[in-house]
Design a protein around this motif. Sequence first.
Motif, PDB file in Angstrom:
ATOM      1  N   SER A  51       0.721  22.108   2.106  1.00 28.18           N
ATOM      2  CA  SER A  51       0.509  20.909   2.918  1.00 28.18           C
ATOM      3  C   SER A  51      -0.483  21.142   4.045  1.00 28.18           C
ATOM      4  O   SER A  51      -1.228  20.229   4.436  1.00 28.18           O
ATOM      5  CB  SER A  51       1.846  20.433   3.501  1.00 28.18           C
ATOM      6  OG  SER A  51       2.439  21.460   4.291  1.00 28.18           O
ATOM      7  N   TYR A  71      -4.149  20.184   3.445  1.00 28.22           N
ATOM      8  CA  TYR A  71      -4.549  18.781   3.453  1.00 28.22           C
ATOM      9  C   TYR A  71      -5.129  18.373   4.810  1.00 28.22           C
ATOM     10  O   TYR A  71      -5.800  17.346   4.918  1.00 28.22           O
ATOM     11  CB  TYR A  71      -3.365  17.879   3.115  1.00 28.22           C
ATOM     12  CG  TYR A  71      -3.027  17.832   1.645  1.00 28.22           C
ATOM     13  CD1 TYR A  71      -3.840  17.166   0.740  1.00 28.22           C
ATOM     14  CD2 TYR A  71      -1.881  18.454   1.158  1.00 28.22           C
ATOM     15  CE1 TYR A  71      -3.533  17.114  -0.607  1.00 28.22           C
ATOM     16  CE2 TYR A  71      -1.556  18.407  -0.189  1.00 28.22           C
ATOM     17  CZ  TYR A  71      -2.387  17.743  -1.071  1.00 28.22           C
ATOM     18  OH  TYR A  71      -2.070  17.695  -2.411  1.00 28.22           O
ATOM     19  N   CYS A  99      -4.473  11.840   0.830  1.00 29.31           N
ATOM     20  CA  CYS A  99      -3.798  13.145   0.869  1.00 29.31           C
ATOM     21  C   CYS A  99      -2.314  13.005   0.530  1.00 29.31           C
ATOM     22  O   CYS A  99      -1.750  13.792  -0.244  1.00 29.31           O
ATOM     23  CB  CYS A  99      -3.958  13.779   2.258  1.00 29.31           C
ATOM     24  SG  CYS A  99      -5.582  14.487   2.579  1.00 29.31           S
ATOM     25  N   CYS A 100      -1.661  11.987   1.110  1.00 26.18           N
ATOM     26  CA  CYS A 100      -0.238  11.768   0.841  1.00 26.18           C
ATOM     27  C   CYS A 100      -0.010  11.405  -0.631  1.00 26.18           C
ATOM     28  O   CYS A 100       0.955  11.863  -1.255  1.00 26.18           O
ATOM     29  CB  CYS A 100       0.298  10.667   1.751  1.00 26.18           C
ATOM     30  SG  CYS A 100       0.398  11.161   3.477  1.00 26.18           S
ATOM     31  N   THR A 101      -0.912  10.585  -1.168  1.00 21.96           N
ATOM     32  CA  THR A 101      -0.806  10.224  -2.584  1.00 21.96           C
ATOM     33  C   THR A 101      -0.963  11.456  -3.467  1.00 21.96           C
ATOM     34  O   THR A 101      -0.197  11.671  -4.419  1.00 21.96           O
ATOM     35  CB  THR A 101      -1.877   9.180  -2.944  1.00 21.96           C
ATOM     36  OG1 THR A 101      -1.723   8.033  -2.119  1.00 21.96           O
ATOM     37  CG2 THR A 101      -1.770   8.777  -4.405  1.00 21.96           C
ATOM     38  N   TRP A 157      -0.449  14.570  -2.644  1.00 15.70           N
ATOM     39  CA  TRP A 157       0.714  15.418  -2.420  1.00 15.70           C
ATOM     40  C   TRP A 157       1.903  14.950  -3.276  1.00 15.70           C
ATOM     41  O   TRP A 157       2.562  15.733  -3.957  1.00 15.70           O
ATOM     42  CB  TRP A 157       1.056  15.376  -0.931  1.00 15.70           C
ATOM     43  CG  TRP A 157       2.007  16.417  -0.446  1.00 15.70           C
ATOM     44  CD1 TRP A 157       2.745  17.290  -1.193  1.00 15.70           C
ATOM     45  CD2 TRP A 157       2.314  16.693   0.915  1.00 15.70           C
ATOM     46  NE1 TRP A 157       3.501  18.087  -0.388  1.00 15.70           N
ATOM     47  CE2 TRP A 157       3.254  17.745   0.919  1.00 15.70           C
ATOM     48  CE3 TRP A 157       1.907  16.151   2.126  1.00 15.70           C
ATOM     49  CZ2 TRP A 157       3.799  18.258   2.096  1.00 15.70           C
ATOM     50  CZ3 TRP A 157       2.435  16.669   3.298  1.00 15.70           C
ATOM     51  CH2 TRP A 157       3.356  17.709   3.285  1.00 15.70           C
ATOM     52  N   TYR A 158       2.149  13.640  -3.250  1.00 17.08           N
ATOM     53  CA  TYR A 158       3.275  13.063  -3.994  1.00 17.08           C
ATOM     54  C   TYR A 158       3.081  13.252  -5.510  1.00 17.08           C
ATOM     55  O   TYR A 158       3.995  13.674  -6.218  1.00 17.08           O
ATOM     56  CB  TYR A 158       3.407  11.579  -3.660  1.00 17.08           C
ATOM     57  CG  TYR A 158       4.505  10.873  -4.431  1.00 17.08           C
ATOM     58  CD1 TYR A 158       5.818  10.910  -3.997  1.00 17.08           C
ATOM     59  CD2 TYR A 158       4.208  10.171  -5.598  1.00 17.08           C
ATOM     60  CE1 TYR A 158       6.825  10.267  -4.694  1.00 17.08           C
ATOM     61  CE2 TYR A 158       5.199   9.531  -6.315  1.00 17.08           C
ATOM     62  CZ  TYR A 158       6.512   9.580  -5.853  1.00 17.08           C
ATOM     63  OH  TYR A 158       7.511   8.947  -6.565  1.00 17.08           O
ATOM     64  N   THR A 171       6.895  10.561   2.189  1.00 15.74           N
ATOM     65  CA  THR A 171       5.483  10.185   2.112  1.00 15.74           C
ATOM     66  C   THR A 171       5.026   9.519   3.402  1.00 15.74           C
ATOM     67  O   THR A 171       3.935   9.801   3.910  1.00 15.74           O
ATOM     68  CB  THR A 171       5.251   9.241   0.922  1.00 15.74           C
ATOM     69  OG1 THR A 171       5.657   9.894  -0.287  1.00 15.74           O
ATOM     70  CG2 THR A 171       3.782   8.847   0.810  1.00 15.74           C
ATOM     71  N   ARG A 230       4.665  12.101   6.187  1.00 16.09           N
ATOM     72  CA  ARG A 230       3.432  12.857   6.021  1.00 16.09           C
ATOM     73  C   ARG A 230       2.212  12.040   6.451  1.00 16.09           C
ATOM     74  O   ARG A 230       1.293  12.548   7.103  1.00 16.09           O
ATOM     75  CB  ARG A 230       3.279  13.276   4.556  1.00 16.09           C
ATOM     76  CG  ARG A 230       4.333  14.273   4.104  1.00 16.09           C
ATOM     77  CD  ARG A 230       4.379  14.353   2.587  1.00 16.09           C
ATOM     78  NE  ARG A 230       5.411  15.278   2.121  1.00 16.09           N
ATOM     79  CZ  ARG A 230       5.823  15.374   0.867  1.00 16.09           C
ATOM     80  NH1 ARG A 230       5.291  14.586  -0.065  1.00 16.09           N
ATOM     81  NH2 ARG A 230       6.749  16.247   0.531  1.00 16.09           N
ATOM     82  N   LEU A 231       2.221  10.760   6.051  1.00 16.27           N
ATOM     83  CA  LEU A 231       1.096   9.898   6.417  1.00 16.27           C
ATOM     84  C   LEU A 231       0.979   9.771   7.931  1.00 16.27           C
ATOM     85  O   LEU A 231      -0.122   9.875   8.498  1.00 16.27           O
ATOM     86  CB  LEU A 231       1.278   8.517   5.781  1.00 16.27           C
ATOM     87  CG  LEU A 231       0.202   7.472   6.135  1.00 16.27           C
ATOM     88  CD1 LEU A 231      -1.168   7.940   5.651  1.00 16.27           C
ATOM     89  CD2 LEU A 231       0.558   6.121   5.527  1.00 16.27           C
TER      90      LEU A 231
END
Length: 301
Positions: A44, A47, A70-72, A74-75, A95, A98-99
């Motif tokens: 993480s 990112y 980045c969150c997308t 990561w998920y 999510t 993180r965003l």
Amino acid sequence: MSVVAALNRPLARLGTVGVMSLALAGVALIGVLDYVTGYEVSVSEFYLAPVALAAWYKGRLATVIIAALCCTSWYVADTAAGRQPAPEAIAVWNTVVRLVFFVITGVLLDALRTSFNAQRQLARVDGLTGLLVRRAFNDQLRRDLALARRHSDPITLAYIDVDDFKLLNDSRGHAEGDRLLWSIGDTLTRSLRASDAAGRLGGDEFALILPRTDAGGAKQLINRLNATLHEVFTSNDWDVGCSIGVVTLRNTRMYPEAAMTTADALMYDVKHHGKGTVAFRVIEADNAWPEHIRAGYSACQ
């Protein structure tokens, strides 16, 4: 040169498309790494690199876009790597957290960049007149002299001193003196070309750099500028004038310090032989320097 400075120079030249493309490539690369390492190994922190890139060079909107991607990534990487199933609400919550983290980090970086640029500008510009300070002016002169030598162009340097400024300060106060200095800075800014540079070297001393300006062009511009300054002084009932030394350099390899000293010395000649006038000198070659300049400086090799 530091690694950061070395990287900053090419990145700063990239346009919006270039920066965003680089940030998107970073997101994709980290997403692949995230998938390959599996959901048990956290990547993480990586990112933050594309988020920081977007924030530093393109501002908050770019930050939000890259943070969302980045969150997308990561998920999707965690899910594709075989993350243990969890309630959908938890996945959504993670999510969003993180965003928010990425966006806050990017906003803070954008604020830091704005503050950094403001401080850098303050270090280069005189707070009263808006002109370059001595150090920034000398840097500009060094660059312009190098370009003039490279292209065999003439370049003109003017040194301006306000006559009887101390008398005005003493009789009408420092606020009035500051208003006069501001007016000079405003007049210089409005009168010069975009390629020219003006600096306040300290107190009531100013200087101009006029690239690609020969003796004839310098005479026209400086005489017109001096007349404009005289009109400003008269309209404000300021009993002052300007002594100006103007040096045009052709085919010389003079150091910036020597060029400044030459113009300064010419300005003082004006003061000693009658204030409020302009003196012009053309130096065609290094051996044409005034004796006191040649004694103190040598030509660039």
